[in-house]
Every structure is written in structure tokens, then in C-alpha cells.
Scaffold this active site. Sequence first.
Site, PDB file in Angstrom:
ATOM      1  N   ASN A  73       0.827  -1.207   0.000  1.00 23.77           N
ATOM      2  CA  ASN A  73       0.000   0.000   0.000  1.00 23.77           C
ATOM      3  C   ASN A  73       0.862   1.258   0.000  1.00 23.77           C
ATOM      4  OD1 ASN A  73      -2.012  -1.831   0.167  1.00 23.77           O
ATOM      5  ND2 ASN A  73      -2.520  -1.454   2.304  1.00 23.77           N
ATOM      6  N   HIS A  75       5.718  -0.612  -2.853  1.00 25.31           N
ATOM      7  CA  HIS A  75       5.237   0.170  -4.002  1.00 25.31           C
ATOM      8  C   HIS A  75       5.311   1.679  -3.789  1.00 25.31           C
ATOM      9  CE1 HIS A  75       2.799  -3.635  -5.337  1.00 25.31           C
ATOM     10  NE2 HIS A  75       4.072  -3.723  -5.598  1.00 25.31           N
ATOM     11  N   CYS A 117      11.472  14.299  -8.162  1.00 25.34           N
ATOM     12  CA  CYS A 117      11.697  15.129  -9.352  1.00 25.34           C
ATOM     13  C   CYS A 117      12.252  14.272 -10.491  1.00 25.34           C
ATOM     14  CB  CYS A 117      12.643  16.286  -9.054  1.00 25.34           C
ATOM     15  SG  CYS A 117      12.927  17.318 -10.505  1.00 25.34           S
ATOM     16  N   CYS A 159      15.930  16.417 -11.387  1.00 24.41           N
ATOM     17  CA  CYS A 159      17.120  16.449 -10.509  1.00 24.41           C
ATOM     18  C   CYS A 159      17.138  15.303  -9.501  1.00 24.41           C
ATOM     19  CB  CYS A 159      17.225  17.799  -9.791  1.00 24.41           C
ATOM     20  SG  CYS A 159      15.995  18.022  -8.492  1.00 24.41           S
ATOM     21  N   CYS A 179      13.673  23.087  -8.998  1.00 25.17           N
ATOM     22  CA  CYS A 179      14.589  23.197 -10.140  1.00 25.17           C
ATOM     23  C   CYS A 179      13.828  23.430 -11.442  1.00 25.17           C
ATOM     24  CB  CYS A 179      15.457  21.932 -10.241  1.00 25.17           C
ATOM     25  SG  CYS A 179      14.636  20.525 -11.021  1.00 25.17           S
ATOM     26  N   SER A 188      -4.774  -9.638  -3.096  1.00 24.13           N
ATOM     27  CA  SER A 188      -5.248 -10.635  -4.056  1.00 24.13           C
ATOM     28  C   SER A 188      -4.093 -11.519  -4.522  1.00 24.13           C
ATOM     29  CB  SER A 188      -5.918  -9.946  -5.253  1.00 24.13           C
ATOM     30  OG  SER A 188      -5.010  -9.067  -5.862  1.00 24.13           O
ATOM     31  N   ASN A 208      -8.402 -12.769   4.765  1.00 21.30           N
ATOM     32  CA  ASN A 208      -9.044 -12.252   3.558  1.00 21.30           C
ATOM     33  C   ASN A 208     -10.466 -12.819   3.489  1.00 21.30           C
ATOM     34  OD1 ASN A 208      -9.664 -11.620   0.758  1.00 21.30           O
ATOM     35  ND2 ASN A 208      -7.455 -11.455   0.414  1.00 21.30           N
ATOM     36  N   PRO A 209     -11.448 -12.003   3.168  1.00 17.56           N
ATOM     37  CA  PRO A 209     -12.803 -12.557   3.043  1.00 17.56           C
ATOM     38  C   PRO A 209     -12.927 -13.502   1.840  1.00 17.56           C
ATOM     39  CG  PRO A 209     -12.808 -10.151   2.769  1.00 17.56           C
ATOM     40  CD  PRO A 209     -11.396 -10.558   2.946  1.00 17.56           C
ATOM     41  N   ALA A 218     -10.364  -7.804   7.640  1.00 16.31           N
ATOM     42  CA  ALA A 218      -9.188  -7.758   8.523  1.00 16.31           C
ATOM     43  C   ALA A 218      -9.452  -6.983   9.813  1.00 16.31           C
ATOM     44  CB  ALA A 218      -8.010  -7.143   7.762  1.00 16.31           C
TER      45      ALA A 218
HETATM   46  P1  OAD Z   1      -6.249  -5.919  -4.686  1.00 17.73           P
HETATM   47  O1  OAD Z   1      -7.265  -4.867  -4.893  1.00 17.73           O
HETATM   48  O2  OAD Z   1      -5.758  -6.660  -5.881  1.00 17.73           O
HETATM   49  O3  OAD Z   1      -6.795  -7.003  -3.659  1.00 17.73           O
HETATM   50  C1  OAD Z   1      -7.438  -6.639  -2.480  1.00 17.73           C
HETATM   51  C2  OAD Z   1      -7.665  -7.891  -1.664  1.00 17.73           C
HETATM   52  O4  OAD Z   1      -8.205  -7.507  -0.418  1.00 17.73           O
HETATM   53  C3  OAD Z   1      -8.662  -8.907  -2.277  1.00 17.73           C
HETATM   54  O5  OAD Z   1      -8.119 -10.209  -2.180  1.00 17.73           O
HETATM   55  C4  OAD Z   1      -9.900  -8.770  -1.398  1.00 17.73           C
HETATM   56  O6  OAD Z   1     -10.607  -9.992  -1.257  1.00 17.73           O
HETATM   57  C5  OAD Z   1      -9.261  -8.363  -0.079  1.00 17.73           C
HETATM   58  N1  OAD Z   1     -10.143  -7.600   0.833  1.00 17.73           N
HETATM   59  C6  OAD Z   1     -11.152  -6.754   0.549  1.00 17.73           C
HETATM   60  N2  OAD Z   1     -11.678  -6.229   1.661  1.00 17.73           N
HETATM   61  C7  OAD Z   1     -10.957  -6.739   2.700  1.00 17.73           C
HETATM   62  C8  OAD Z   1     -10.992  -6.578   4.116  1.00 17.73           C
HETATM   63  N3  OAD Z   1     -11.877  -5.767   4.707  1.00 17.73           N
HETATM   64  N4  OAD Z   1     -10.094  -7.272   4.866  1.00 17.73           N
HETATM   65  C9  OAD Z   1      -9.189  -8.100   4.286  1.00 17.73           C
HETATM   66  N5  OAD Z   1      -9.111  -8.282   2.961  1.00 17.73           N
HETATM   67  C10 OAD Z   1      -9.978  -7.614   2.169  1.00 17.73           C
HETATM   68  O7  OAD Z   1      -5.048  -5.234  -3.864  1.00 17.73           O
HETATM   69  P2  OAD Z   1      -3.509  -5.682  -3.755  1.00 17.73           P
HETATM   70  O8  OAD Z   1      -3.385  -7.148  -3.681  1.00 17.73           O
HETATM   71  O9  OAD Z   1      -2.931  -4.870  -2.683  1.00 17.73           O
HETATM   72  O10 OAD Z   1       0.076  -1.859  -7.302  1.00 17.73           O
HETATM   73  O11 OAD Z   1      -2.972  -5.180  -5.151  1.00 17.73           O
HETATM   74  C11 OAD Z   1      -1.599  -5.272  -5.411  1.00 17.73           C
HETATM   75  C12 OAD Z   1      -1.135  -4.128  -6.242  1.00 17.73           C
HETATM   76  O12 OAD Z   1      -1.941  -4.018  -7.432  1.00 17.73           O
HETATM   77  C13 OAD Z   1      -1.276  -2.768  -5.598  1.00 17.73           C
HETATM   78  O13 OAD Z   1      -0.228  -2.467  -4.713  1.00 17.73           O
HETATM   79  C14 OAD Z   1      -1.252  -1.862  -6.777  1.00 17.73           C
HETATM   80  C15 OAD Z   1      -2.192  -2.614  -7.678  1.00 17.73           C
HETATM   81  O14 OAD Z   1      -2.059  -2.390  -9.033  1.00 17.73           O
HETATM   82  C16 OAD Z   1       0.664  -0.747  -7.714  1.00 17.73           C
HETATM   83  O15 OAD Z   1       0.091   0.329  -7.666  1.00 17.73           O
HETATM   84  C17 OAD Z   1       2.067  -0.927  -8.189  1.00 17.73           C
END
Ligand code: OAD
Length: 229
Positions: free
Chosen positions: A85, A102, A110, A113, A133, A172, A196-197, A214
Site C-alpha cells: 500500500n 510500491h 523530481c 534532478c 529546479c 489478491s 481475507n474474506p 481484517a
Molecule cells: P487488490 O485490490 O488486488 O486485492 C485486495 C484484496 O483484499 C482482495 O483479495 C480482497 O478480497 C481483499 N479484501 C477486501 N476487503 C478486505 C478486508 N476488509 N479485509 C481483508 N481483505 C480484504 O489489492 P492488492 O493485492 O494490494 O500496485 O494489489 C496489489 C497491487 O496491485 C497494488 O499495490 C497496486 C495494484 O495495481 C501498484 O500500484 C504498483
Amino acid sequence: MVALTGAGVSAESGVPTFRGPEGLWRSFRPSELATPEAFRRDPALVWEWYDWRRQQIAACQPNPAHQVLAEMERAIPDFTLITQNVDGLHQAAGSRKVLELHGNIWRVRCTACGWKGEDRRVPLPEIPPRCRCGGLLRPDVIWFGEALPSKVLEAAWTAASRCQVMLVIGTSAVVQPAASLPIVAKRNGAYLIEVNPAETPITPFADEHLRGPAGKVLPRWWARHLPAE
Ligand code: OAD
């Protein structure tokens, strides 16, 4: 102990996730907003999107899951928090050592620079923002096609390969290399707990699956496992 978090840990704070029915990538195309090419093509458009997300996040508070993870850091001597996050909510909850894979949406960098700094103004007074700059500033986040900061990734990899327990919370588990960290931990003998749900590609490897939001299930789990005084 290691905790790896994704967008789901901030969902109950009101920060949208990326995938799933309400996810950002349902309404926005990553190729137009989260790649170096998109930024070169139209920095103002990319910045408008980040400015909008910064405004959303600024209105959000850490939730009980963030708070419990900060407590864990204080209670467990060898605890590493790794997050995908960029929202800074772990730090807002009191976590001190956070490996941000991330980047962070509150930092700017920048393109001319190389200067880096924090800018918490919402909304930004000028879009796209400029460095002293004169160069174009960009959000200090990792975009698709970019390498992760090598020191952070190395530290995350080391922690994952040495931990006894890994909590995988609200991700995910489809974006690499973060998605490999639980597998690395498991291969090295760690006990894997997924929070995770929903089911994810990690679920078959998990020793326990705490199925639920969570902010609810993590505090309950922690209350059962609090280290003795
Ligand atoms: P995702 O949006 O892909 O996945 C979110 C996950 O959280 C899913 O598996 C949901 O089931 C779960 N979820 C939803 N509500 C929840 C809750 N209340 N408690 C627990 N789990 C819950 O997000 P990320 O896996 O973080 O990258 O995505 C990875 C990366 O993809 C991000 O960091 C971002 C994105 O593109 C960049 O920006 C580089």
C-alpha cells in the site's frame, strides 16, 4: 514474524481496493494512469488521478487492523511489516518500520534532478506539480513496468525467507514480486496465515485462512495469541 499487507487492509478505512467489484481497476485503466508511458504522455492526467486518490486517502483513518499490526510491532521483537500500500495508514496507526514495496503516495520525486520529499497538500495547488529546479515532479510510487526499490525488496525477501509465521492480509496476491513472498516463506518452513474474506492464489498454501474483514478478524486473532507479559 512477518505481515504482508495489500489494499484489503485499508478497505475498512474507506480506501478503495484495486480489484474486485468496487475496485479502482474496474473503472480506470492502469495503462493510462499507472505506467511511466502514461506519465510521459499526459502528466497532468496522471496527476489529476493521484490528486483525487490523495484527497480520498486524506479523509481516511487507520482501522483496527492497522492498529493491531502496530501493536504487534511493539510486542514482538522480530517483526517485519511489508506493505504493497502507498496510503501511509500503517505509519498513521503507529507502525515505525514499514517496508513499502510500491512507494508512498505522499512522497514526490523530481524527474529532472532526482529530489525526493513529502508533500501532503490536498488538493495540490498546481497540476502537474513542479520541483524548485523547474523539473516535473512525479508521485514516488511504483508503476507497472518499473522495478521495485532494490533495498526494500531485498529486506522483504530476507524477512520472508527467515520468518516462522507470516500473516498475509488483504492482498489478491496477483502482483509480482510481492505475491511470491508468501511462497518464499512457506518454502522455508513458515506457518502461513491468510486474512481475507475471499480466496486467493495463496489460499491453497495457507495453514490457516481467517476468512473475514481484517479489521474484525485480525484483532480477534491477536487477542488469542497475545504474547504473555
Ligand atoms: P487488490 O485490490 O488486488 O486485492 C485486495 C484484496 O483484499 C482482495 O483479495 C480482497 O478480497 C481483499 N479484501 C477486501 N476487503 C478486505 C478486508 N476488509 N479485509 C481483508 N481483505 C480484504 O489489492 P492488492 O493485492 O494490494 O500496485 O494489489 C496489489 C497491487 O496491485 C497494488 O499495490 C497496486 C495494484 O495495481 C501498484 O500500484 C504498483
